[in-house]
Write a protein that holds these residues in place. Structure first.
Motif, mmCIF file in Angstrom:
data_model
loop_
_atom_site.group_PDB
_atom_site.id
_atom_site.type_symbol
_atom_site.label_atom_id
_atom_site.label_comp_id
_atom_site.label_asym_id
_atom_site.label_seq_id
_atom_site.Cartn_x
_atom_site.Cartn_y
_atom_site.Cartn_z
ATOM 1 N N GLU A 199 -15.654 -26.351 -38.994
ATOM 2 C CA GLU A 199 -15.012 -26.430 -40.580
ATOM 3 C C GLU A 199 -16.166 -26.312 -41.485
ATOM 4 O O GLU A 199 -15.759 -25.483 -42.536
ATOM 5 C CB GLU A 199 -14.101 -27.642 -40.543
ATOM 6 C CG GLU A 199 -12.826 -27.758 -39.615
ATOM 7 C CD GLU A 199 -13.330 -28.156 -38.265
ATOM 8 O OE1 GLU A 199 -14.514 -28.393 -37.880
ATOM 9 O OE2 GLU A 199 -12.317 -28.161 -37.450
ATOM 10 N N LYS A 202 -17.734 -22.833 -41.645
ATOM 11 C CA LYS A 202 -16.509 -21.876 -41.955
ATOM 12 C C LYS A 202 -16.537 -22.049 -43.763
ATOM 13 O O LYS A 202 -16.579 -21.185 -44.596
ATOM 14 C CB LYS A 202 -15.282 -22.296 -41.500
ATOM 15 C CG LYS A 202 -14.116 -21.129 -41.838
ATOM 16 C CD LYS A 202 -12.963 -21.456 -41.319
ATOM 17 C CE LYS A 202 -11.766 -20.553 -41.609
ATOM 18 N NZ LYS A 202 -10.471 -20.895 -40.848
ATOM 19 N N GLN A 205 -19.894 -20.608 -45.605
ATOM 20 C CA GLN A 205 -19.844 -19.146 -45.416
ATOM 21 C C GLN A 205 -18.917 -18.632 -46.218
ATOM 22 O O GLN A 205 -18.870 -17.342 -46.948
ATOM 23 C CB GLN A 205 -19.991 -18.617 -43.967
ATOM 24 C CG GLN A 205 -20.927 -18.985 -43.266
ATOM 25 C CD GLN A 205 -20.965 -18.507 -41.647
ATOM 26 O OE1 GLN A 205 -21.979 -18.527 -41.107
ATOM 27 N NE2 GLN A 205 -19.848 -18.185 -41.111
ATOM 28 N N GLY A 230 -19.838 -20.988 -35.334
ATOM 29 C CA GLY A 230 -19.096 -20.099 -36.129
ATOM 30 C C GLY A 230 -20.154 -19.186 -36.855
ATOM 31 O O GLY A 230 -19.588 -18.780 -38.190
ATOM 32 N N GLU A 232 -22.266 -16.609 -38.434
ATOM 33 C CA GLU A 232 -22.312 -15.205 -38.509
ATOM 34 C C GLU A 232 -23.645 -14.456 -38.054
ATOM 35 O O GLU A 232 -25.037 -15.209 -38.362
ATOM 36 C CB GLU A 232 -22.027 -14.477 -39.960
ATOM 37 C CG GLU A 232 -20.536 -15.083 -40.426
ATOM 38 C CD GLU A 232 -20.413 -14.601 -41.918
ATOM 39 O OE1 GLU A 232 -21.167 -14.164 -42.340
ATOM 40 O OE2 GLU A 232 -19.275 -14.908 -42.321
#
Length: 390
Positions: A199, A202, A205, A230, A232
């Motif tokens: 979380e 996320k 980003q 998560g 990128e």
């Protein structure tokens, strides 16, 4: 100006108290502003993305099992770990022997990525080293099949340590010859992702913060953890050895386009942070170990874990008292609110100053006496600045 300074200081002090209540300790007032300005956030893997608690999974044998091997690995862990999480996990899981005589000890270092002991054990001299396969593999050669096994285990997110023995009991451990050892097997260890990491990544980003992972671990392991978190572009990987070999004219562009930096040395971490700063990125660094201290000091925003090394806490701008970088989103939101408030108050002050200057110039131009006395200006400031600021 005095009022603006007071308002800014009070707001930053308020932010410090709110952050402290959320288990985030700012060691500099400027850190609150810095949290709102982040462009690039570099994070360590172990202790930041993953839990600092290391769990021993199993020992993978290369060749025949030897009942003396695991106790010897336990001796290496006891003599060289200096209380780190990996050593503690091995000491807890492996059989421990008290009857041995340590002849020479090679402590673990970020530069060597290995450690070892030479001991008199059960009537004979034994020389055993353990460390990163990429480094220890130069002293004790791995077959193609063994290298493939290392990569498969690392690609599944495990931390891998190679164990090797040496028949040379006279040469100093630091000076053992390449390919003079015999590989015994692999220690397989694991770290779980921290709660809330997915979380947090996320959110960061989503706010336009570019995430980079700078770690001393195996590239496949780091990429696996980054993918689970998560982050990128986890496939854009480079190792410390590859960084070392980069020509100077390609360094900046390669660093800019890479997400995962694995098997890097402390000096390389510092240079990576300096490179991002030269590219006009407001750069943060999150770490918990002694090997992160240089990078934390170089970063625009250094974030240390409270449970980490004292050296990293001393040079950091912010210390996370709950040892979790999931507190950063709250800090960024608070930093944005405070900076917006200071901006609004600054606009009020500048409007007041512009109004006073325009009035002064206008009265001089038409030859009138300035209409306000100091007490009048003070009275107007109450309505123009003080009350709106409150």
């Amino acid at each position: 100006p005095e009022g603006l300074l007071l308002a800014s200081t009070l707001l930053l002090a308020f932010g410090s108290l709110k952050l402290a209540a959320a288990k985030v300790l700012p060691q500099k007032l400027s850190a609150i502003e810095a949290m709102a300005l982040l462009n690039v956030l570099c994070v360590d893997k172990t202790g930041t993305l993953t839990s600092p608690d290391v769990k021993f999974e199993r020992f993978v044998w290369f060749g025949e099992e030897d009942q003396d091997t695991l106790p010897l690995v336990g001796i290496v862990a006891r003599e060289t770990s200096a209380g780190n999480s990996t050593g503690d996990a091995l000491i807890a899981a492996l059989p421990q022997e008290d009857e041995y005589d340590a002849k020479e000890i090679l402590a673990f270092s970020s530069q060597r990525k290995l450690s070892g002991v030479r001991v008199k054990y059960r009537g004979s001299i034994q020389t055993v080293l353990m460390g990163a396969p990429e480094f220890l593999g130069k002293l004790a050669s791995l077959t193609h099949a063994q290298k493939k096994q290392v990569q498969e285990l690392a690609a599944s997110g495990n931390r891998i340590l190679l164990v090797a023995s040496f028949d040379d009991h006279k040469t100093k451990l630091k000076e053992l010859a390449d390919k003079s050892g015999t590989v015994l097997g692999l220690l397989v260890l694991s770290n779980e992702l921290r709660d809330g990491v997915v979380e947090t990544v996320k959110y960061l980003q989503g706010q336009g913060v570019s995430m980079r992972v700078i770690s001393g671990d195996n590239p496949a392991t780091v990429s696996y953890v980054a993918t689970r978190a998560g982050i990128e572009n986890p496939g854009k990987i480079i190792t410390g050895a590859e960084l070392e070999a980069l020509p100077e004219d390609k360094w900046a562009s390669t660093v800019r386009d890479t997400t995962i930096f694995a098997r890097v040395l402390p000096e390389q971490k510092e240079r990576l942070i300096a490179t991002f700063k030269k590219q006009h990125k407001f750069t943060g660094m999150v770490g918990d170990g002694v090997n992160d201290a240089l990078a934390l000091k170089k970063a625009d925003l250094g974030v240390a874990m409270y449970a980490g090394a004292a050296a990293s806490r001393r040079v950091a701008d912010i210390v996370l008292l709950n040892n979790s970088f999931t507190s950063l989103p709250m800090g960024m939101k608070l930093g944005n609110r405070i900076m917006q408030a200071i901006e609004v108050i600054s606009i009020l002050f500048f409007h007041k100053i512009i109004y006073g200057v325009v009035l002064l110039v206008a009265t001089l131009a038409v030859g009138l006496t300035y209409p306000f006395e100091p007490r009048h200006v003070t009275f107007m400031n109450m309505f123009l600045v003080t009350m709106p600021t409150i």
